[in-house]
Design an enzyme around this catalytic site. Structure first.
Site, mmCIF file in Angstrom:
data_model
loop_
_atom_site.group_PDB
_atom_site.id
_atom_site.type_symbol
_atom_site.label_atom_id
_atom_site.label_comp_id
_atom_site.label_asym_id
_atom_site.label_seq_id
_atom_site.Cartn_x
_atom_site.Cartn_y
_atom_site.Cartn_z
ATOM 1 N N TYR A 185 -0.173 -14.375 5.227
ATOM 2 C CA TYR A 185 0.501 -13.443 4.337
ATOM 3 C C TYR A 185 -0.455 -12.855 3.304
ATOM 4 O O TYR A 185 -0.534 -11.625 3.172
ATOM 5 C CB TYR A 185 1.687 -14.157 3.669
ATOM 6 C CG TYR A 185 2.852 -13.261 3.393
ATOM 7 C CD1 TYR A 185 3.542 -13.337 2.195
ATOM 8 C CD2 TYR A 185 3.287 -12.333 4.334
ATOM 9 C CE1 TYR A 185 4.617 -12.518 1.943
ATOM 10 C CE2 TYR A 185 4.352 -11.510 4.082
ATOM 11 C CZ TYR A 185 5.018 -11.607 2.883
ATOM 12 O OH TYR A 185 6.085 -10.784 2.641
ATOM 13 N N GLU A 220 -3.674 -4.677 3.595
ATOM 14 C CA GLU A 220 -2.865 -3.488 3.309
ATOM 15 C C GLU A 220 -3.301 -2.823 2.019
ATOM 16 O O GLU A 220 -3.443 -1.601 1.935
ATOM 17 C CB GLU A 220 -1.384 -3.877 3.197
ATOM 18 C CG GLU A 220 -0.736 -4.228 4.527
ATOM 19 C CD GLU A 220 0.658 -4.813 4.361
ATOM 20 O OE1 GLU A 220 1.327 -4.499 3.354
ATOM 21 O OE2 GLU A 220 1.071 -5.583 5.235
#
Lengths: 205, 302
Positions: free
Chosen positions: A128, A135
């Site tokens: 994660y 991103e």
């Protein structure tokens, strides 16, 4: 003449030499990631109809951020894909999705091996943050280009008295990660605590 | 009588209340529970008969609920509360002040020299309408509205203020922009008329609703049209105040031909529709003679 991989060769007419890694990357981004990203959108419907046991809002955020990064950053700007964030995000997404959908499929059949449950509720701890870092790096690489080119932006005067700055929008999205990431990360930990206790797994309803 | 109080969060006992008369109201019970646990101010409590049951009303009594000695009641902690009047005053004062700040075209948002660019008269009218709307809301909060609950969760303060204040900045930025393009005079004055009529309509409904409820009570009476012609909208919808409110914002959006204002009108309409559908359902359940032809918020349709 042997050249090291990744070095751009002189292209001659009717040159059937295999593509460089830069070209492969480009093809991959343009041809396969968009369908992949859009194929994630039914995930929201699956969560909403309780076909799979996932929280709808969390799933919406995940799908939205992915579609934004793929279409709004990687496809839309030349700088986005050059970011070191791209391989990070792709690796994180790929591993996560393989585990997740295998889990969902076997869950529907009623037989999920403990190793898979463990993977689903443990790998995220590393994947994660890695995915989010990827991103954010892609978003950061894109926003400067968007600011300079005023990409997808609308200025006044116009008939609807409306403005839209895609640059500010991207900055706002990056800012949203600050309150949202901890919540989603902690939510996953809470899920983990419910499912994995002392090396055994409780049945997930 | 004796009643045991259990926490709805942990199901553990908070304490036992004794020497209770059967006529003891829920309101008095809450004060006694506050005595058991200092942190549970009466406004923070929701008392229930079952763990996930409905919240008991303040004027119900042990007798009316059929409770005997040894019964158990659950108390849910609603979290820190804030007075509703406080929330309304803060959330409406923001739009009033922020819009008027943007009206002066501060350099921070528009760059130097923006304030010297000529202002179209439609921009003045828009500022006037905005001021009228929020001044009216503040005055209604102080003098007109009567509510069932004195408080709401404190989180609502941040949520509501964000909604109103951020939308204000968003709309005000565009209308007061030096490059704002006003629509034609017919459109401006036509929508201004509609805006003023809807404001009057909304005010009429608020006053009519206030008069349904005697001061200091939480009585619920069925709303009907009064002598004020604006209230005749009650014949068509359960919540004409929301209908008029949307009308005002629609008129404002057309008057300024500004999409951000239109988005605000739609957002408000979405929320008010949810509230209206809930109120409509509650009215129909509560008043057996409720007119079947009435809709919730849009005449004939919704």
């Amino acid at each position: 003449m042997a050249l090291s991989p990744g070095v751009k060769r002189q292209r001659l007419k009717a040159d059937h030499s295999p593509p460089t890694s830069a070209e492969v990357k480009k093809v991959w981004i343009y041809k396969s990631t968009p369908p992949y990203a859009f194929m994630a959108s039914p995930t929201i419907l699956h969560a909403a109809t309780k076909l799979v046991p996932s929280n709808v809002l969390i799933t919406v955020f995940q799908v939205f951020s992915r579609v934004l990064v793929v279409c709004g950053v990687l496809l839309a700007t030349p700088t986005g894909p050059t970011s070191p964030g791209l391989p990070l995000a792709l690796v994180a997404w790929s591993i996560t999705e393989v585990v997740r959908y295998l889990y969902y499929a076997l869950n529907l059949l009623g037989t999920v091996p403990y190793l898979l449950v463990w993977c689903r509720y443990t790998l995220f701890i590393a994947l994660y943050p890695i995915g989010v870092t990827g991103e954010l790096l892609c978003l950061y690489a894109a926003q400067a280009y968007v600011a300079q080119k005023k990409l997808w932006s609308l200025e006044m005067p116009n008939a609807l008295n409306l403005t839209f700055s895609y640059h500010y929008f991207l900055l706002f999205i990056m800012f949203l990660y600050i309150p949202l990431f901890p919540q989603m990360y902690l939510h996953m930990f809470a899920q983990r605590r419910k499912v994995i206790t002392d090396g055994t797994s409780k049945k997930v309803k | 009588m004796e009643v045991e109080i259990l926490s709805a969060q942990t199901s553990k006992s908070v304490g036992v209340l004794n020497s209770l008369a059967p006529t003891t109201s829920v309101r008095e019970l809450k004060k006694r529970v506050h005595g058991l646990k200092k942190s549970l101010h009466p406004d923070r409590q929701a008392l229930r008969l079952e763990l996930k049951g409905r919240t008991l009303k303040e004027d119900e009594s042990l007798k009316s609920l059929g409770l005997k000695s040894g019964s158990k009641l659950y108390v849910k902690d609603l979290g820190p509360q804030i007075g509703w009047k406080t929330v309304f005053l803060v959330e409406y004062a923001g739009p009033l002040l922020l819009y008027l700040c943007m009206y002066r075209r501060p350099w921070l948002f528009y760059g130097e020299g923006a304030s010297s660019v000529p202002i179209h008269h439609a921009v003045h009218i828009a500022a006037g309408c905005w001021t009228l709307h929020y001044a009216k809301r503040l005055l209604e909060t102080l003098f007109v509205h009567r509510f069932s609950h004195a408080t709401m969760p404190i989180f609502n303060l941040f949520k509501n203020c964000s909604y109103y204040w951020l939308f204000t900045l968003y709309i005000a930025y565009h209308i007061n922009h030096p490059l704002f393009t006003a629509p034609g005079s017919i459109q401006v004055y036509g929508s201004l008329t509609a805006f003023l009529l809807c404001e009057l309509g909304n005010l009429s409904i608020h006053i009519a609703l206030r008069n349904l409820r005697p001061p200091g009570t939480t009585v619920r009476k069925m709303p009907v049209a009064t002598l004020n012609p604006f209230t005749s909208l009650f014949n068509l919808v359960s919540c004409p105040n929301y209908t008029y409110e949307f009308g005002s914002w629609l008129a404002f959006s057309v008057m300024t031909q500004c999409l951000p204002a239109g988005l605000f009108a739609l957002a408000g309409m979405y929320q008010m529709t949810i509230w209206a559908l809930g109120k409509h359902r509650a009215y129909k359940k509560e008043f057996l003679s409720y007119p079947r032809s009435r809709k919730a918020i849009v005449p004939f349709l919704l």
